[in-house]
Design an enzyme around this catalytic site. Structure first.
Site: not given
Ligand SMILES: Cc1cc2nc3c(=O)[nH]c(=O)nc-3n(C[C@H](O)[C@H](O)[C@H](O)COP(=O)(O)OP(=O)(O)OC[C@H]3O[C@@H](n4cnc5c(N)ncnc54)[C@H](O)[C@@H]3O)c2cc1C
Length: 471
Positions: A277, A280, A308, A343, A361, A384
């Site tokens: 993590e 990341w 969208w 998360n 997004w 996102w």
């Protein structure tokens, strides 16, 4: 050098701080400075929660520095105007700071470099927030990584640096010029903002205690518990990594020690999951550096053509936690009240916004940046774009979370949903995530009906993405 200004930015701590320890090593005296600037100047939206956390962390830094005999100088206004003047007042030869990785903050640093150069003052920036940055980890072909697993393998093959030493007590004989300090703006609690009671507390000592407690036990069960919002199985360090109230090398040293004490393979694997993590975080930081366009649009440019929806009522319902899907609504209400969100829930609400409400997004990304205590451009944008299916190492567009099955899997007893959606108190456990299955009870509860039907929206979403693929 005789005098160096250390400019605190996203590194509000006296331990394991690269630029600060370099300043202390290379200069006879260090002048610690914090500059409060309008958020728009560094390109990030700062909502009440992050502002409160930041101001609390600055206050805690001021106290830590005072105990070491250093007075934190606080100034309010544009850094490129303040720093040259302050360097002159203090008789400083250079300003040291830790690098920031957001494109907008980097452009500002270029302007500051010229402003200081014009005043005959040096400006040195240091890598501090991450272990490996920018182009330090590249593929064999010399390109930035866009897929996490090979990146993390390359990351793990490199040595991990040790924490930097803590700033030492100032030598009482060193004469420091008297420098005026401005007053920081009122914190949201001082102006009666309802949030502050619930946001996590800031400051370096708080962060170190969180780390200590996490490494003393929870890290060994992290692999499992991290997925369940009701369990609070994460380290909760993200606001501290964001404000820099803890150094990444300190966390890695703590993790390494904990891993050495792991009682079995499962516990050691959990430590490895936690490390992933943290990687990341570095992965998304280097994505932002190497592909700065992600701050403005989709990593895969064809997805900027997605049509969208522009339904503002749906967006308002999502923001307020009134979509009729308890897991989504609980998560959004938790975010609004505390500035934090688990998360798993971030993934669920992001998928819901993009794949069920078919909203961009970027609307969600902006809202998160305003609300989150840990709002970080690289991690938020990465999260996102992953959820929307438009990013580097993204979930493919046809992988669409079903909010009900996600809720039943990760909030099986409905504990999280019940905590944040009190209207659902009267619903039995098997209906907690599908209250629409008992319409009379739903009507009595005052909880809103679903604003969209997942199965219908899923098909519309697939059509939306396919339309782009065909062009
Ligand atoms: C849509 C979306 C938006 C997000 N926005 C942010 C954000 O603005 N700021 C932020 O720090 N994280 C963000 N994340 C990542 C993640 O949700 C949080 O880092 C995590 O919930 C923080 O809780 P923790 O400190 O207990 O994390 P832990 O599970 O204890 O993880 C340890 C640390 O690793 C880092 N980390 C963990 N997961 C990720 C991840 N997926 N991406 C990047 N770093 C990660 C964080 O710094 C975190 O503190 C986002 C994820 C999604 C899906």
């Amino acid at each position: 050098m005789k005098t160096v200004i250390h400019w605190f930015r996203r590194d509000l701590r006296v331990r394991d701080n690269v630029a600060l320890s370099e300043a202390a090593r290379r200069a006879e005296q260090v002048i610690p400075v914090f500059i409060f600037e309008a958020a728009s100047r560094t390109g990030t939206d700062v909502g009440a929660a992050r502002l409160a956390f930041l101001l609390q962390s600055v206050e805690s830094l001021r106290q830590e520095l005072a105990e070491l005999g250093h007075a934190l100088v606080i100034r309010c206004g544009p850094a490129e105007e303040i720093l040259p003047k302050l360097a002159k007042e203090a008789g400083a030869q250079a300003v040291f700071a830790n690098k920031r990785h957001e494109p907008c903050a980097q452009h500002r640093d270029e302007r500051i470099t010229s402003a200081l150069l014009n005043a005959g003052v040096g400006f040195e920036l240091f890598k501090d927030a991450v272990v490996w940055e920018e182009t330090e980890i590249l593929t064999q072909a010399g390109n930035p990584y866009t897929v996490f697993t090979p990146y993390s393998k390359a990351w793990k093959s490199k040595p991990i640096p040790s924490p930097r030493p803590k700033l030492t007590i100032r030598h009482p004989a060193s004469r420091i010029p008297h420098l005026r300090s401005d007053t920081l703006p009122a914190t949201p609690d001082e102006v009666g903002h309802p949030l502050l009671q619930k946001i996590p507390p800031g400051g370096e000592l708080v962060a170190l205690e969180l780390l200590r407690r996490f490494m003393a036990g929870p890290v060994y069960g992290y692999g499992m518990s991290r997925n369940f919002p009701a369990l609070d199985g994460g380290s909760n360090l993200s606001p501290h990594l964001r404000a820099g109230t803890i150094g990444i090398r300190t966390i890695l040293a703590g993790l390494n020690k904990a891993k050495g004490k792991a009682a079995n393979a499962e516990a050691a694997k959990s430590c490895e999951t936690f490390l992933n993590e943290l990687i990341w975080r570095e992965f998304y930081t280097q994505v932002l550096h190497n592909f700065p366009r992600v701050a403005q649009g989709a990593f895969r440019p064809e997805y900027d053509r997605l049509q969208w929806s522009e339904n503002h009522d749906h967006f308002a319902a999502w923001c307020a936690g009134r979509t009729g899907y308890p897991i989504v609504d609980g998560a959004m209400r938790c975010l609004n009240a505390t500035g934090t969100m688990h998360n798993r829930l971030r993934m669920i609400v992001a998928m819901f916004l993009t794949k069920d409400l078919l909203l961009s997004w970027q609307w969600g990304e902006r809202y998160f940046m305003q609300q989150l205590v840990d709002g970080d451009l690289a991690a938020n944008n990465g999260g996102w774009q992953w959820s929307a299916g438009t990013g580097t190492d993204a979930a493919p567009y046809f992988r669409i979370f079903n909010p009900v099955s996600q809720a039943e899997k990760f909030d099986p007893g409905g504990d999280f949903a019940r905590r944040w959606v009190p209207e659902l108190a009267g619903f039995p456990g098997d209906l907690i995530h599908q209250p629409w299955k008992n319409l009379p009870l739903l009507e009595k509860s005052k909880y809103p009906p679903r604003i969209v039907l997942h199965e219908e929206q899923r098909l519309k979403c697939l059509a939306l993405f396919k339309a782009v693929k065909k062009i």
